[in-house]
Design a protein around this motif. Structure first.
Motif, PDB file in Angstrom:
ATOM      1  N   SER A   3       1.006 -31.575  13.909  1.00 36.96           N
ATOM      2  CA  SER A   3       1.061 -31.299  15.344  1.00 36.96           C
ATOM      3  C   SER A   3      -0.290 -30.869  15.902  1.00 36.96           C
ATOM      4  CB  SER A   3       2.099 -30.220  15.633  1.00 36.96           C
ATOM      5  OG  SER A   3       1.725 -29.019  14.992  1.00 36.96           O
ATOM      6  N   ALA A   4      -1.327 -30.838  15.066  1.00 34.60           N
ATOM      7  CA  ALA A   4      -2.652 -30.423  15.525  1.00 34.60           C
ATOM      8  C   ALA A   4      -3.295 -31.540  16.332  1.00 34.60           C
ATOM      9  CB  ALA A   4      -3.527 -30.052  14.346  1.00 34.60           C
ATOM     10  N   MET A   5      -3.947 -31.145  17.418  1.00 38.29           N
ATOM     11  CA  MET A   5      -4.654 -32.103  18.270  1.00 38.29           C
ATOM     12  C   MET A   5      -6.150 -31.868  18.131  1.00 38.29           C
ATOM     13  SD  MET A   5      -2.857 -31.888  21.962  1.00 38.29           S
ATOM     14  CE  MET A   5      -2.511 -33.499  22.578  1.00 38.29           C
ATOM     15  N   SER A   6      -6.897 -32.937  18.256  1.00 35.05           N
ATOM     16  CA  SER A   6      -8.341 -32.762  18.295  1.00 35.05           C
ATOM     17  C   SER A   6      -8.726 -32.287  19.691  1.00 35.05           C
ATOM     18  CB  SER A   6      -9.046 -34.075  17.977  1.00 35.05           C
ATOM     19  OG  SER A   6      -8.900 -34.981  19.046  1.00 35.05           O
TER      20      SER A   6
END
Length: 68
Positions: A3-6
Motif C-alpha cells: 500500500s506504499a506510494m512513491s
C-alpha cells in the motif's frame, strides 16, 4: 498487497484530486515537498546514527579483545 506510494504517485494523485474538485492546492504541494525533504534528512540521520552505534560496538569489542 503493497500500500506504499512513491512521492511521485502521491503528488499525481493529489493533483488529480484537486483538479477534479476544481480547487488549486499549491500550498499543499509545497508542504508535501518540505515533508519529503524532512523525511530524507531524518532517514540520513538514522542511518548515520546506526552506523555510529555499530562502530562503537565494534570498538568496544576490539578493546575487550585487546585487554584479554
Amino acid at each position: 498487497m503493497n500500500s506504499a506510494m512513491s512521492n511521485e504517485q502521491a503528488r499525481a494523485a493529489l493533483e488529480k484530486l484537486a483538479e477534479a474538485a476544481g480547487y488549486p492546492i499549491p500550498e499543499l504541494m509545497t508542504y508535501m515537498d518540505e515533508l519529503v525533504k524532512e523525511n530524507e534528512r531524518l532517514r540520513h540521520r538514522l542511518r548515520t546514527a546506526s552506523a555510529r552505534g555499530t562502530a562503537a560496538n565494534m570498538n568496544s569489542r576490539l578493546m575487550d579483545a585487546l585487554r584479554e
